[in-house]
Scaffold this motif. Structure first.
Motif, PDB file in Angstrom:
ATOM      1  N   GLU A  15      18.330  14.281  58.766  1.00 24.44           N
ATOM      2  CA  GLU A  15      18.192  12.908  59.245  1.00 24.44           C
ATOM      3  C   GLU A  15      17.739  11.952  58.153  1.00 24.44           C
ATOM      4  O   GLU A  15      18.241  10.829  58.050  1.00 24.44           O
ATOM      5  CB  GLU A  15      17.201  12.863  60.410  1.00 24.44           C
ATOM      6  N   PHE A  16      16.800  12.373  57.326  1.00 25.42           N
ATOM      7  CA  PHE A  16      16.156  11.444  56.389  1.00 25.42           C
ATOM      8  C   PHE A  16      16.514  11.695  54.929  1.00 25.42           C
ATOM      9  O   PHE A  16      16.097  10.925  54.060  1.00 25.42           O
ATOM     10  CB  PHE A  16      14.633  11.516  56.537  1.00 25.42           C
ATOM     11  N   GLY A  17      17.264  12.763  54.640  1.00 29.13           N
ATOM     12  CA  GLY A  17      17.572  13.065  53.247  1.00 29.13           C
ATOM     13  C   GLY A  17      16.381  13.712  52.552  1.00 29.13           C
ATOM     14  O   GLY A  17      15.488  14.252  53.178  1.00 29.13           O
ATOM     15  N   GLY A  18      16.383  13.659  51.225  1.00 24.91           N
ATOM     16  CA  GLY A  18      15.276  14.204  50.458  1.00 24.91           C
ATOM     17  C   GLY A  18      15.528  15.618  49.990  1.00 24.91           C
ATOM     18  O   GLY A  18      16.619  16.183  50.155  1.00 24.91           O
ATOM     19  N   GLN A  19      14.502  16.210  49.367  1.00 18.55           N
ATOM     20  CA  GLN A  19      14.585  17.544  48.808  1.00 18.55           C
ATOM     21  C   GLN A  19      13.526  18.437  49.431  1.00 18.55           C
ATOM     22  O   GLN A  19      12.361  18.053  49.521  1.00 18.55           O
ATOM     23  CB  GLN A  19      14.373  17.502  47.280  1.00 18.55           C
ATOM     24  N   ILE A  20      13.931  19.639  49.846  1.00 17.73           N
ATOM     25  CA  ILE A  20      12.998  20.592  50.443  1.00 17.73           C
ATOM     26  C   ILE A  20      12.294  21.353  49.336  1.00 17.73           C
ATOM     27  O   ILE A  20      12.942  21.911  48.436  1.00 17.73           O
ATOM     28  CB  ILE A  20      13.726  21.572  51.376  1.00 17.73           C
ATOM     29  N   GLU A  21      10.951  21.370  49.385  1.00 16.39           N
ATOM     30  CA  GLU A  21      10.141  22.076  48.400  1.00 16.39           C
ATOM     31  C   GLU A  21       9.147  22.981  49.122  1.00 16.39           C
ATOM     32  O   GLU A  21       8.085  22.523  49.554  1.00 16.39           O
ATOM     33  CB  GLU A  21       9.404  21.083  47.494  1.00 16.39           C
ATOM     34  N   PRO A  22       9.455  24.277  49.257  1.00 13.82           N
ATOM     35  CA  PRO A  22       8.487  25.172  49.887  1.00 13.82           C
ATOM     36  C   PRO A  22       7.302  25.421  48.952  1.00 13.82           C
ATOM     37  O   PRO A  22       7.486  25.721  47.778  1.00 13.82           O
ATOM     38  CB  PRO A  22       9.287  26.452  50.125  1.00 13.82           C
ATOM     39  N   ASP A  23       6.092  25.273  49.469  1.00 11.87           N
ATOM     40  CA  ASP A  23       4.899  25.576  48.684  1.00 11.87           C
ATOM     41  C   ASP A  23       4.584  27.067  48.755  1.00 11.87           C
ATOM     42  O   ASP A  23       4.320  27.713  47.749  1.00 11.87           O
ATOM     43  CB  ASP A  23       3.685  24.791  49.210  1.00 11.87           C
ATOM     44  N   ASN A  24       4.576  27.594  49.977  1.00 11.65           N
ATOM     45  CA  ASN A  24       4.274  28.997  50.229  1.00 11.65           C
ATOM     46  C   ASN A  24       4.729  29.310  51.646  1.00 11.65           C
ATOM     47  O   ASN A  24       5.468  28.519  52.240  1.00 11.65           O
ATOM     48  CB  ASN A  24       2.776  29.288  50.023  1.00 11.65           C
ATOM     49  N   ALA A  25       4.297  30.442  52.186  1.00 16.35           N
ATOM     50  CA  ALA A  25       4.739  30.821  53.531  1.00 16.35           C
ATOM     51  C   ALA A  25       4.189  29.910  54.613  1.00 16.35           C
ATOM     52  O   ALA A  25       4.666  29.942  55.744  1.00 16.35           O
ATOM     53  CB  ALA A  25       4.323  32.264  53.816  1.00 16.35           C
ATOM     54  N   PHE A  26       3.194  29.081  54.266  1.00 15.87           N
ATOM     55  CA  PHE A  26       2.494  28.296  55.277  1.00 15.87           C
ATOM     56  C   PHE A  26       2.727  26.796  55.158  1.00 15.87           C
ATOM     57  O   PHE A  26       2.394  26.057  56.081  1.00 15.87           O
ATOM     58  CB  PHE A  26       0.983  28.565  55.199  1.00 15.87           C
ATOM     59  N   VAL A  27       3.265  26.338  54.059  1.00 12.88           N
ATOM     60  CA  VAL A  27       3.437  24.907  53.830  1.00 12.88           C
ATOM     61  C   VAL A  27       4.760  24.658  53.120  1.00 12.88           C
ATOM     62  O   VAL A  27       5.110  25.364  52.164  1.00 12.88           O
ATOM     63  CB  VAL A  27       2.290  24.310  52.969  1.00 12.88           C
ATOM     64  N   ASP A  61       7.496  11.096  52.138  1.00 11.85           N
ATOM     65  CA  ASP A  61       7.419  12.551  52.112  1.00 11.85           C
ATOM     66  C   ASP A  61       6.933  13.113  53.453  1.00 11.85           C
ATOM     67  O   ASP A  61       5.957  12.610  54.029  1.00 11.85           O
ATOM     68  CB  ASP A  61       6.454  13.020  51.016  1.00 11.85           C
ATOM     69  N   PHE A  62       7.598  14.158  53.929  1.00 17.54           N
ATOM     70  CA  PHE A  62       7.191  14.893  55.123  1.00 17.54           C
ATOM     71  C   PHE A  62       6.505  16.192  54.694  1.00 17.54           C
ATOM     72  O   PHE A  62       6.882  16.791  53.688  1.00 17.54           O
ATOM     73  CB  PHE A  62       8.402  15.269  55.986  1.00 17.54           C
ATOM     74  N   GLN A  63       5.525  16.613  55.496  1.00 19.26           N
ATOM     75  CA  GLN A  63       4.915  17.921  55.295  1.00 19.26           C
ATOM     76  C   GLN A  63       5.134  18.772  56.532  1.00 19.26           C
ATOM     77  O   GLN A  63       4.939  18.307  57.657  1.00 19.26           O
ATOM     78  CB  GLN A  63       3.418  17.802  55.001  1.00 19.26           C
ATOM     79  N   LEU A  64       5.543  20.017  56.331  1.00 20.33           N
ATOM     80  CA  LEU A  64       5.719  20.987  57.398  1.00 20.33           C
ATOM     81  C   LEU A  64       4.706  22.091  57.133  1.00 20.33           C
ATOM     82  O   LEU A  64       4.646  22.614  56.015  1.00 20.33           O
ATOM     83  CB  LEU A  64       7.134  21.573  57.403  1.00 20.33           C
ATOM     84  N   GLU A  65       3.917  22.455  58.137  1.00 18.43           N
ATOM     85  CA  GLU A  65       2.842  23.393  57.864  1.00 18.43           C
ATOM     86  C   GLU A  65       2.502  24.239  59.075  1.00 18.43           C
ATOM     87  O   GLU A  65       2.745  23.848  60.226  1.00 18.43           O
ATOM     88  CB  GLU A  65       1.586  22.643  57.399  1.00 18.43           C
ATOM     89  N   LEU A  66       1.964  25.409  58.788  1.00 19.09           N
ATOM     90  CA  LEU A  66       1.329  26.221  59.801  1.00 19.09           C
ATOM     91  C   LEU A  66      -0.098  25.717  59.893  1.00 19.09           C
ATOM     92  O   LEU A  66      -0.850  25.781  58.930  1.00 19.09           O
ATOM     93  CB  LEU A  66       1.370  27.695  59.405  1.00 19.09           C
ATOM     94  N   ASP A  67      -0.483  25.190  61.051  1.00 18.35           N
ATOM     95  CA  ASP A  67      -1.700  24.392  61.154  1.00 18.35           C
ATOM     96  C   ASP A  67      -2.944  25.273  61.309  1.00 18.35           C
ATOM     97  O   ASP A  67      -3.576  25.310  62.353  1.00 18.35           O
ATOM     98  CB  ASP A  67      -1.587  23.424  62.330  1.00 18.35           C
ATOM     99  N   ALA A  68      -3.266  25.995  60.245  1.00 18.75           N
ATOM    100  CA  ALA A  68      -4.492  26.803  60.214  1.00 18.75           C
ATOM    101  C   ALA A  68      -5.036  26.750  58.796  1.00 18.75           C
ATOM    102  O   ALA A  68      -4.417  27.258  57.860  1.00 18.75           O
ATOM    103  CB  ALA A  68      -4.211  28.242  60.633  1.00 18.75           C
TER     104      ALA A  68
END
Length: 341
Positions: free
Chosen positions: A53-65, A75-82
């Protein structure tokens, strides 16, 4: 008449209502930050839906972020909220027990923990502040994730998932801020009823109701504080972020020294010029639900605040009613909200 939605096209056309005050103190369009909690989909799927929807580049930090950077709205952040997982604090605990892991072991453990925790801990999209006009685009991301199998609040008693909305402020003076707070306090029960706030969330510590003495103090027409007095009163009665409307990020932005001196969760408060509206469920797996529904509930809070005569009359009515009558008063408001929606 109560809103009825039929089919994907109708859901996508559900309008986001206009805020009665469209601008920030600087005269710019007010922006909305949205945090969506869910289960049932991976961070990778969430990131792909955002990018589509918004374009951009996906950058995985680790298994949780993971992050989607350089989209056309930020910028969007996707995270496991713990926090213990995101910060990998568990590795320190293992080291204290004499357990040392090599890099491959650490990566495998991270993946296992992310999969296991994801069954109980929400995956979250943290969107950057965007103009109200862009909220339908974020709702398209919501719809794509619903089709991909995202699970929301009602899927399990363990899923106390929420939708958090951060609404940029229009003014900083105490008169305006107090009007918004009063309006929210008057409508809180009705918003809870109209939004069918899940029992797991109501029993959780995250959206505890404001104490009765605080509500009555705020609604007292003789309470006419300046900004410092309003913040002091809030901190005295409600020194926690776990409210359906959390004002600590806003107050930390307006008066950081005053908030820093209070016994609040300093490490969890992110100062920003916005109301932190934490009440709504995340019903992302319900095809008859959209982001417009909880957002429009907030708009009704501001519409009441924008009518000072009505706000004062309802405040006096609330203060004059005995406790047993408040349930009927809330029921009346709930019906009005259903009609508005």
């Amino acid at each position: 008449m109560e809103l009825s939605l039929h089919g994907f096209e109708t859901r996508m056309s559900e309008p986001f209502h206009d805020l009665p005050w469209p601008d920030t103190p600087e005269g710019e369009p007010r922006r909305i930050g949205v945090e969506i909690e869910m289960a049932g989909v991976s961070l990778e799927i969430m990131a792909e839906a955002v990018k589509a929807e918004f374009g951009g580049q996906i950058e995985p930090d680790n298994a949780f972020v993971a992050r989607v950077r350089d989209t056309d709205v930020g910028d969007f952040q996707l995270e496991l909220d713990a926090r213990v997982l995101k910060d990998r604090a568990y590795r320190e605990h293992l080291a204290r027990l004499g357990i040392e892991l090599d890099d491959s072991d650490k990566a495998a453990l991270d993946r296992w923990l992310a999969d296991a925790a994801g069954r109980l801990v929400p995956h979250e999209i943290v969107a950057p502040p965007i103009p109200v006009a862009d909220l339908p685009r974020l709702d398209r991301v919501r719809a794509a994730l619903q089709e991909a199998g995202a699970q929301g609040t009602e899927r399990s008693f363990l899923y106390a998932f929420g939708l958090q909305i951060n609404i940029e402020i229009h003014r900083t003076d105490a008169e305006w801020l107090l009007a918004i707070l009063r309006s929210f306090l008057l409508m809180a029960e009705a918003l809870t009823a109209a939004g069918a706030i899940d029992l797991a969330r109501r029993l959780s510590p995250y959206i505890r109701a404001f104490p009765g003495p605080f509500v009555r103090h705020m609604l007292d027409p003789d309470f006419q504080p300046d900004q410092a007095g309003l913040i002091d009163a809030y901190l005295a009665h409600s020194p926690t972020r776990n409210r359906p409307l959390d004002l600590l990020p806003l107050f930390a932005h307006l008066d950081p020294e005053r908030v820093n001196a209070a016994p609040v969760e300093h490490d969890l408060i992110k100062p920003r010029p916005a109301f932190h509206y934490r009440l709504p469920n995340c019903e992302i797996d319900d095809p008859d639900w959209s982001l417009a529904r909880p957002f429009n509930g907030w708009v009704e809070v501001e519409r009441l605040a924008a009518d000072p005569e009505r706000l004062e009359r309802l405040s006096r009515e609330y203060l004059d009613r005995p406790g047993q009558a408040l349930g009927r008063w809330a029921d009346d408001w709930s019906q009005r909200l259903r009609d508005w929606f």
